[in-house]
Write a protein that holds these residues in place. Structure first.
Motif, PDB file in Angstrom:
ATOM      1  N   ASP A  24      -4.695   1.985 -15.899  1.00  0.00           N
ATOM      2  CA  ASP A  24      -5.244   2.658 -17.072  1.00  0.00           C
ATOM      3  C   ASP A  24      -6.340   1.770 -17.640  1.00  0.00           C
ATOM      4  O   ASP A  24      -6.404   0.578 -17.363  1.00  0.00           O
TER       5      ASP A  24
ATOM      6  N   ALA B 209       4.354  11.392  -6.596  1.00  0.00           N
ATOM      7  CA  ALA B 209       4.147  12.458  -7.573  1.00  0.00           C
ATOM      8  C   ALA B 209       2.692  12.394  -8.010  1.00  0.00           C
ATOM      9  O   ALA B 209       2.237  11.373  -8.513  1.00  0.00           O
ATOM     10  N   LEU B 210       1.944  13.471  -7.771  1.00  0.00           N
ATOM     11  CA  LEU B 210       0.532  13.517  -8.138  1.00  0.00           C
ATOM     12  C   LEU B 210       0.279  14.657  -9.109  1.00  0.00           C
ATOM     13  O   LEU B 210       0.786  15.758  -8.926  1.00  0.00           O
ATOM     14  N   SER B 211      -0.546  14.378 -10.091  1.00  0.00           N
ATOM     15  CA  SER B 211      -0.990  15.427 -10.998  1.00  0.00           C
ATOM     16  C   SER B 211      -1.884  16.395 -10.231  1.00  0.00           C
ATOM     17  O   SER B 211      -2.694  15.974  -9.399  1.00  0.00           O
ATOM     18  N   PRO B 212      -1.781  17.695 -10.517  1.00  0.00           N
ATOM     19  CA  PRO B 212      -2.703  18.639  -9.887  1.00  0.00           C
ATOM     20  C   PRO B 212      -4.165  18.334 -10.222  1.00  0.00           C
ATOM     21  O   PRO B 212      -5.069  18.789  -9.522  1.00  0.00           O
ATOM     22  N   ALA B 213      -4.401  17.535 -11.259  1.00  0.00           N
ATOM     23  CA  ALA B 213      -5.764  17.174 -11.639  1.00  0.00           C
ATOM     24  C   ALA B 213      -6.250  15.905 -10.941  1.00  0.00           C
ATOM     25  O   ALA B 213      -7.367  15.455 -11.192  1.00  0.00           O
ATOM     26  N   SER B 214      -5.457  15.333 -10.063  1.00  0.00           N
ATOM     27  CA  SER B 214      -5.856  14.112  -9.367  1.00  0.00           C
ATOM     28  C   SER B 214      -7.164  14.321  -8.614  1.00  0.00           C
ATOM     29  O   SER B 214      -7.322  15.295  -7.887  1.00  0.00           O
TER      30      SER B 214
ATOM     31  N   HIS C  28      -9.158  17.146  -5.554  1.00  0.00           N
ATOM     32  CA  HIS C  28     -10.313  17.992  -5.856  1.00  0.00           C
ATOM     33  C   HIS C  28     -11.607  17.503  -5.224  1.00  0.00           C
ATOM     34  O   HIS C  28     -12.466  18.296  -4.868  1.00  0.00           O
TER      35      HIS C  28
ATOM     36  N   SER D 144      -0.078   0.878 -10.997  1.00  0.00           N
ATOM     37  CA  SER D 144      -0.638   1.843 -11.950  1.00  0.00           C
ATOM     38  C   SER D 144      -1.957   1.316 -12.493  1.00  0.00           C
ATOM     39  O   SER D 144      -2.206   0.110 -12.504  1.00  0.00           O
TER      40      SER D 144
END
Length: 130
Positions: free
Chosen positions: A41, A58-63, A67, A39
């Motif tokens: 941060d 598991a990926l955030s749609p904002a990854s 995009h 991870s």
């Protein structure tokens, strides 16, 4: 050396099944039982590196990778040796190239010692897949 946690599969693939899969593995079709995750941060940097069972991410749609196609792949190879050991081809060079690629993409570079330690740990855990 950087510590890498191990969270191994409860049940390993039986040797006969692994041998059958490895007869004709093909690229991108057969995978070993584990993978390395870590991870990041801003306050802690890269942390929590672990060898974990292979599985979906598991990926955030904002990854950003979804995009802007920001991703780094480093095709490091491990080879079984005649004496039963495993040789990893130029892990330090792969780690440096991985970090350089990350910097070019404005992704926080993975420390090279963590990259090498993670490879060593993964190869130790999944040695029978090499």
């Amino acid at each position: 050396m950087t510590a890498i946690e191990r969270q191994l599969r409860a049940e390993r693939v039986p040797a006969a099944e692994r041998a059958r899969l490895l007869e004709d593995p093909g690229f991108g079709r057969v995978f070993s039982e584990h993978m390395v995750t870590a991870s990041f941060d801003r306050s802690a940097g890269w942390h929590g590196a672990a060898v974990v069972p292979f599985g979906p991410l598991a990926l955030s749609p904002a990854s950003a990778v979804l995009h802007y196609a920001q991703a780094v792949f480093e095709g490091l190879k491990a080879y079984a040796q005649p004496d039963g050991s495993v040789a990893v081809f130029r892990p330090a060079a792969n780690a440096a190239r991985f970090a350089d690629s990350a910097r070019r993409l404005a992704i926080p570079p993975l420390p090279e010692d963590l990259f090498v330690a993670a490879i060593e740990e993964l190869v130790a855990v999944d040695r029978d897949w090499v």
